[in-house]
Enzyme design. Structure first.
Site, mmCIF file in Angstrom:
data_model
loop_
_atom_site.group_PDB
_atom_site.id
_atom_site.type_symbol
_atom_site.label_atom_id
_atom_site.label_comp_id
_atom_site.label_asym_id
_atom_site.label_seq_id
_atom_site.Cartn_x
_atom_site.Cartn_y
_atom_site.Cartn_z
ATOM 1 N N ARG A 110 5.216 12.342 -2.829
ATOM 2 C CA ARG A 110 5.141 12.927 -1.489
ATOM 3 C C ARG A 110 6.323 12.429 -0.686
ATOM 4 O O ARG A 110 6.890 11.394 -0.981
ATOM 5 C CB ARG A 110 3.855 12.481 -0.757
ATOM 6 C CG ARG A 110 2.581 12.919 -1.391
ATOM 7 C CD ARG A 110 2.136 14.273 -0.850
ATOM 8 N NE ARG A 110 1.241 14.950 -1.800
ATOM 9 C CZ ARG A 110 -0.043 14.652 -1.979
ATOM 10 N NH1 ARG A 110 -0.592 13.708 -1.276
ATOM 11 N NH2 ARG A 110 -0.763 15.307 -2.855
ATOM 12 N N TYR B 226 11.431 8.986 1.091
ATOM 13 C CA TYR B 226 11.371 7.942 0.064
ATOM 14 C C TYR B 226 12.092 8.295 -1.237
ATOM 15 O O TYR B 226 12.113 7.470 -2.162
ATOM 16 C CB TYR B 226 9.900 7.617 -0.245
ATOM 17 C CG TYR B 226 9.151 7.083 0.962
ATOM 18 C CD1 TYR B 226 9.504 5.871 1.550
ATOM 19 C CD2 TYR B 226 8.101 7.807 1.544
ATOM 20 C CE1 TYR B 226 8.832 5.381 2.657
ATOM 21 C CE2 TYR B 226 7.419 7.315 2.650
ATOM 22 C CZ TYR B 226 7.786 6.117 3.200
ATOM 23 O OH TYR B 226 7.130 5.631 4.299
ATOM 24 N N ARG C 27 13.112 4.958 12.212
ATOM 25 C CA ARG C 27 11.790 5.580 12.247
ATOM 26 C C ARG C 27 10.997 5.099 13.480
ATOM 27 O O ARG C 27 11.583 4.587 14.417
ATOM 28 C CB ARG C 27 11.078 5.279 10.924
ATOM 29 C CG ARG C 27 11.885 5.802 9.724
ATOM 30 C CD ARG C 27 11.184 5.539 8.416
ATOM 31 N NE ARG C 27 9.938 6.285 8.331
ATOM 32 C CZ ARG C 27 9.015 6.072 7.390
ATOM 33 N NH1 ARG C 27 9.208 5.139 6.471
ATOM 34 N NH2 ARG C 27 7.913 6.794 7.372
ATOM 35 N N HIS D 31 12.879 -2.429 1.842
ATOM 36 C CA HIS D 31 12.287 -1.180 2.331
ATOM 37 C C HIS D 31 13.126 -0.016 1.837
ATOM 38 O O HIS D 31 14.348 -0.002 2.032
ATOM 39 C CB HIS D 31 12.204 -1.158 3.861
ATOM 40 C CG HIS D 31 11.299 -2.232 4.360
ATOM 41 N ND1 HIS D 31 9.937 -2.156 4.200
ATOM 42 C CD2 HIS D 31 11.563 -3.420 4.935
ATOM 43 C CE1 HIS D 31 9.407 -3.261 4.670
ATOM 44 N NE2 HIS D 31 10.367 -4.054 5.117
ATOM 45 N N PRO E 16 0.797 -1.229 0.000
ATOM 46 C CA PRO E 16 0.000 0.000 0.000
ATOM 47 C C PRO E 16 0.826 1.275 0.000
ATOM 48 O O PRO E 16 1.861 1.358 0.666
ATOM 49 C CB PRO E 16 -0.833 -0.107 1.286
ATOM 50 C CG PRO E 16 -0.162 -1.139 2.110
ATOM 51 C CD PRO E 16 0.515 -2.076 1.160
ATOM 52 N N ASN E 17 0.320 2.232 -0.742
ATOM 53 C CA ASN E 17 0.855 3.591 -0.842
ATOM 54 C C ASN E 17 2.140 3.701 -1.651
ATOM 55 O O ASN E 17 2.606 4.809 -1.923
ATOM 56 C CB ASN E 17 1.058 4.220 0.549
ATOM 57 C CG ASN E 17 -0.258 4.391 1.273
ATOM 58 O OD1 ASN E 17 -1.194 4.947 0.723
ATOM 59 N ND2 ASN E 17 -0.354 3.885 2.492
ATOM 60 N N ASP F 165 2.185 -15.910 6.024
ATOM 61 C CA ASP F 165 1.757 -17.295 5.773
ATOM 62 C C ASP F 165 1.848 -17.638 4.292
ATOM 63 O O ASP F 165 2.284 -18.732 3.927
ATOM 64 C CB ASP F 165 0.326 -17.517 6.274
ATOM 65 C CG ASP F 165 0.240 -17.573 7.795
ATOM 66 O OD1 ASP F 165 1.292 -17.717 8.449
ATOM 67 O OD2 ASP F 165 -0.883 -17.471 8.324
ATOM 68 N N ASN G 183 8.246 -5.459 -1.258
ATOM 69 C CA ASN G 183 8.145 -4.350 -0.323
ATOM 70 C C ASN G 183 6.676 -4.308 0.101
ATOM 71 O O ASN G 183 5.837 -3.780 -0.637
ATOM 72 C CB ASN G 183 8.551 -3.030 -0.967
ATOM 73 C CG ASN G 183 8.490 -1.882 0.041
ATOM 74 O OD1 ASN G 183 7.922 -2.025 1.127
ATOM 75 N ND2 ASN G 183 9.067 -0.744 -0.321
ATOM 76 N N GLU H 239 13.136 -9.138 1.113
ATOM 77 C CA GLU H 239 12.288 -8.040 1.600
ATOM 78 C C GLU H 239 13.023 -6.718 1.371
ATOM 79 O O GLU H 239 14.215 -6.609 1.672
ATOM 80 C CB GLU H 239 12.035 -8.261 3.097
ATOM 81 C CG GLU H 239 11.211 -7.193 3.769
ATOM 82 C CD GLU H 239 11.023 -7.476 5.269
ATOM 83 O OE1 GLU H 239 11.392 -8.597 5.741
ATOM 84 O OE2 GLU H 239 10.536 -6.576 5.971
ATOM 85 N N ALA I 218 3.178 -0.867 4.573
ATOM 86 C CA ALA I 218 2.764 -0.943 5.978
ATOM 87 C C ALA I 218 2.305 -2.344 6.385
ATOM 88 O O ALA I 218 2.324 -2.671 7.583
ATOM 89 C CB ALA I 218 1.646 0.072 6.226
#
Ligand code: CA2
Length: 148
Positions: free
Chosen positions: A19, A24, A108, A101, A11-12, A88, A75, A99, A78
């Site tokens: 933004r 980011y 953070r 980020h 998400p996002n 799972d 990624n 993974e 959230a």
């Protein structure tokens, strides 16, 4: 035949580059997809680059990757910090999982320090900006190089 790798975004991440560039960076997700596609060709990989704001959609894509893809770079946004369902699903995937980020989650808020996905990930790339995706693809290429 190029090896298929899923690059999944939660998400996002569709807002990347629009933004909060101080966190980011200024690359958009489209820029990241373009760079990943070019690198994948160099590495002998084919990518499916996907983004969703819906947890179940990401679970479905992980299921789809079973049996068809050699690796997953993810990624989870959230959902990293909340989703047992994504964890799972990843447990049911046999290939390497990296993974990613973009930001350094450890610098953070404390709620970003816990990752369910890390319980399955074979590697974690944190705080390297959008370059983290390229690093993940390089790692997956290495981990799958001896597979027929
Ligand atoms: O650092 C990362 O890559 C994250 O996975 C990004 C997630 C965040 O929830 C994770 O804790 C760390 C957020 C996705 C991007 O959200 C944006 C929101 C507004 C503007 C641009 C991006």
């Amino acid at each position: 035949m190029p090896k298929l790798v899923y690059v999944l975004n939660g998400p996002n991440l569709n807002l990347l580059g629009q933004r909060q560039p101080e966190i980011y960076g200024d690359e958009t997700l489209g820029d990241v997809e373009r760079d990943c596609t070019a690198l994948a060709a160099e590495l002998g990989l084919e990518i499916r680059f996907l983004q969703s704001n819906w947890e179940g959609q990401i679970v479905d894509w992980i299921h789809e990757a079973r049996g068809t893809a050699e690796g997953i770079a993810i990624n989870p946004g959230a959902f990293t910090h909340t989703s047992v369902a994504i964890l799972d699903a990843l447990h049911a995937f046999e290939g390497p999982v990296i993974e990613v980020h973009v930001s350094n989650v450890h610098k953070r808020e404390s709620f970003r320090h816990r990752s369910y996905v890390s319980l399955r990930a074979d590697g974690i790339i944190v705080g390297c900006g959008t370059q983290g995706y390229a690093l993940a693809l390089r790692r997956i290429a290495l981990l799958t190089k001896d597979r027929p």
